[in-house]
Scaffold this active site. Structure first.
Site, mmCIF file in Angstrom:
data_model
loop_
_atom_site.group_PDB
_atom_site.id
_atom_site.type_symbol
_atom_site.label_atom_id
_atom_site.label_comp_id
_atom_site.label_asym_id
_atom_site.label_seq_id
_atom_site.Cartn_x
_atom_site.Cartn_y
_atom_site.Cartn_z
ATOM 1 N N ARG A 297 -5.556 14.806 -11.683
ATOM 2 C CA ARG A 297 -5.521 13.343 -11.640
ATOM 3 C C ARG A 297 -6.890 12.749 -11.952
ATOM 4 N NH1 ARG A 297 -1.310 12.495 -6.509
ATOM 5 N NH2 ARG A 297 0.551 12.589 -7.822
ATOM 6 N N TYR A 437 1.233 10.633 -17.217
ATOM 7 C CA TYR A 437 1.359 11.957 -16.590
ATOM 8 C C TYR A 437 0.430 12.129 -15.392
ATOM 9 C CZ TYR A 437 -2.144 13.494 -20.190
ATOM 10 O OH TYR A 437 -3.214 13.643 -21.025
ATOM 11 N N GLU A 438 0.666 13.240 -14.669
ATOM 12 C CA GLU A 438 0.033 13.496 -13.367
ATOM 13 C C GLU A 438 0.378 12.406 -12.339
ATOM 14 O OE1 GLU A 438 -0.869 16.342 -13.049
ATOM 15 O OE2 GLU A 438 -1.090 16.841 -15.163
ATOM 16 N N GLY A 439 1.583 11.879 -12.417
ATOM 17 C CA GLY A 439 2.022 10.783 -11.558
ATOM 18 C C GLY A 439 1.716 9.464 -12.235
#
Length: 585
Positions: A297, A437-439
């Site tokens: 993140r 991406y990555e949340g």
């Protein structure tokens, strides 16, 4: 696109003048004597040489050719394999890795700046390297001694790469719904069966082995997130000498055709009774995976900075060279377009946001170093709490403002910004995924407001606000507007905490705007500090220091006021978002 030039002057300013990093390293036992100012400067200069000379030249062709899939095999564009070998041989994969297994053990403050250069040079290439570094961190933190000894040296060296296998087609971000199974074998190993989607670097030809960290369920697993375990699954099983040998039935079924980062293989991965090894405790896999996920993140946030920095470089050079129109109040012309106020608005917005993001990333790196290396238990705990609070801000705010900056950079070039050979349209496409991406950034906002602010009644937030208040006293030029911004942040946060007790939709309705509110106020704090550091610096280019102070003034006058609309939006509550019936959309 012009050749990439790393912003070394600004990076050194942050390390030496703003954060005085060498003094911190000197008091941390694991870093004292291992890294100093000269070492840091040498590492940054070498990173700049490698990224600009070896990796950046592959960026455009990599975008045009992209990763290719044929009968289960994935190939990267020409030059990627050789460049990855050269990059790995420099030790960059293990720059901040554990020295016991071949890492260099350098501070995170340095690695975040090196990652920015890598993403600015070539975001597709960068993802293979940064995912490997993240996998190393998860293995080093949670795996057994035997797994660390067997896998970390080859991952740090770049002989093998790593990948993170979370998402399944039916589950998306709700990992509690995953169906991939792990059946115990008789020899202590496990048999992994299932399919994963959106796996960055899941297959490629850069190395002869790929080490997958896979979330799966054991037969006795409870339902939901508490029933997930983490497994290390090699593409090829090592032989007695530790070399990649036996095929492990890890199959790439397809790669995605994407808007950007086309040279990064985004894979559909099938595990067909593949052998895996448990990492950490059974049913505790999600907690172990979050070690890697939080690394990624921050790293993906840095992708936003790198793309914005590259876009700013191109736009600034173009604006100084492009002749068009006359300066306001002048009859002479044509003049470089940088004389026009609207062009300056875009360039200064890019500069203020990008340099603010770089300072924030370096600060988060400092907190990670304190949490890892300090011998003071209280300092470690405080730094870890600050990292938890600020990681969702770093991921989401860096990428939201990075996308904004890349769009501004494209706009500065006008029609040329829409043409491929200038590179700006690729940066817009490449950086766009970083918000997803990555949340997604909405999930980052929910994490910040719901879990990090409301859940603990604002305790960690208030520690951070109090730190910024203390610093404001030593920032005379911007003391008043900074303190006013901190008041607004504190009061709005308290209002949200109180209202959330009776309005269950409020956190979801307010999360993104709240994250931006905190981001803009934190940047104001950093710009006030940078203003003082530039004024106090005894060395360096006077023009650079003056530009830093001018940019600080722009930030406070033209960007910080955005918090006024954010506050008004937050205080409007959730009613207007929830009132409209779904069928009316």
């Amino acid at each position: 696109m012009s050749d990439y030039q790393a912003p070394l002057h600004d990076m050194r300013f942050l390390l030496h003048d703003l954060f005085q990093a060498p003094a911190t390293w000197a008091r941390l036992p694991a870093l004292a004597g291992h890294v100093d100012a000269d070492t840091a400067d040498a590492i940054l200069e070498e990173a700049a040489r490698v990224t600009s000379g070896l990796i950046a030249p592959l960026n455009r062709e990599g975008d045009e050719i992209g990763a290719q899939w044929h009968d289960g095999d994935v190939t990267t564009p020409p030059g990627f394999r050789e460049a990855y070998r050269g990059y790995s041989e420099g030790g960059w994969i293990g720059l901040a890795g554990n020295p016991d297994y071949g890492g260099m053990g350098m501070p995170k403050m340095l690695s975040v700046q090196c990652e920015e250069m890598l993403y600015a040079a070539n975001s597709s290439f960068a993802l293979y390297a940064t995912l490997t570094s993240g996998a190393c961190l998860a293995i080093d933190t949670h795996a057994s001694d035997a797994l660390r000894r067997q896998y970390l040296p080859r991952l740090y060296s770049g002989e093998w790469t790593g990948a993170m296998c979370l998402t399944e087609a039916h589950a998306g971000s709700d990992l509690g719904l995953i169906r991939t199974r792990a059946e115990p074998d008789n020899d202590g190993r496990y048999r992994i069966t299932g399919s994963k989607i959106f796996i960055t670097g899941g297959d490629h030809d850069l190395t002869d082995n790929i080490i997958h960290l896979v979330l799966a369920r054991l037969p006795d697993a409870p339902a939901g997130p508490k029933g997930i375990s983490l497994f290390l699954v090699p593409k090829r099983l090592p032989d007695a000498e530790g070399r990649a040998a036996e095929d492990n039935r890890v199959i790439c079924g397809a790669i995605e055709h994407k808007m950007g980062i086309k040279a990064s293989a985004t894979c559909v991965m099938h595990f067909e009774n593949s052998i895996g090894y448990l990492v950490g405790e059974p049913h505790r896999g999600l907690a172990a995976m979050f070690t890697m996920m939080n690394y990624e993140r921050l790293s993906i946030g840095i992708q936003g900075i790198g793309c914005a920095a590259r876009s700013l470089q191109v736009a600034s050079e173009y604006a100084r060279d492009r002749l068009q129109g006359r300066a306001a109040g002048s009859s002479d012309g044509p003049a470089p377009i940088i004389v026009h106020a609207d062009v300056r608005r875009m360039l200064l917005t890019m500069k203020a946001l990008t340099e603010g993001s770089r300072a924030f990333a370096t600060y988060v790196g400092l907190q990670l170093d304190l949490a890892k290396f300090s011998d003071d238990e209280q300092e470690r705990a405080a730094a870890a709490a600050r990292v938890a609070l600020l990681t969702p801000v770093a991921k989401a705010f860096f990428t939201d403002t990075g996308f904004e900056s890349c769009v501004h950079g494209q706009q500065v070039l006008g029609g040329h910004g829409y043409i491929r050979e200038w590179g700006q349209e690729q940066l817009v496409r490449d950086v766009r995924i970083a918000q997803i991406y990555e949340g997604t950034n909405g999930i980052q906002g929910l994490d910040l407001l719901g879990r990090k602010v409301v859940a603990d009644n604002g305790a960690a937030l208030m520690d951070f606000i109090n730190l910024m208040r203390t610093d404001a006293e030593s920032c005379p030029r911007f003391r008043a507007p900074l303190k006013e911004a901190l008041d607004r942040l504190q009061q709005t946060s308290q209002w949200l905490i109180e209202q959330a007790a009776t309005d269950p939709a409020l956190v979801n309705a307010s999360a993104v705007e709240y994250l931006h509110l905190l981001g803009y106020v934190a940047y104001a704090w950093l710009w006030a500090r940078m203003d003082v550091a530039a004024a106090d610096a005894k060395q360096g280019d006077p023009a650079f220091r003056a530009a830093k102070q001018d940019t600080a003034a722009f930030y406070f006058q033209r960007l910080l006021p955005r918090i006024l609309s954010l506050e008004a939006t937050l205080r409007s509550g959730s009613t207007s978002l929830t009132a409209l019936p779904a069928e009316q959309f």
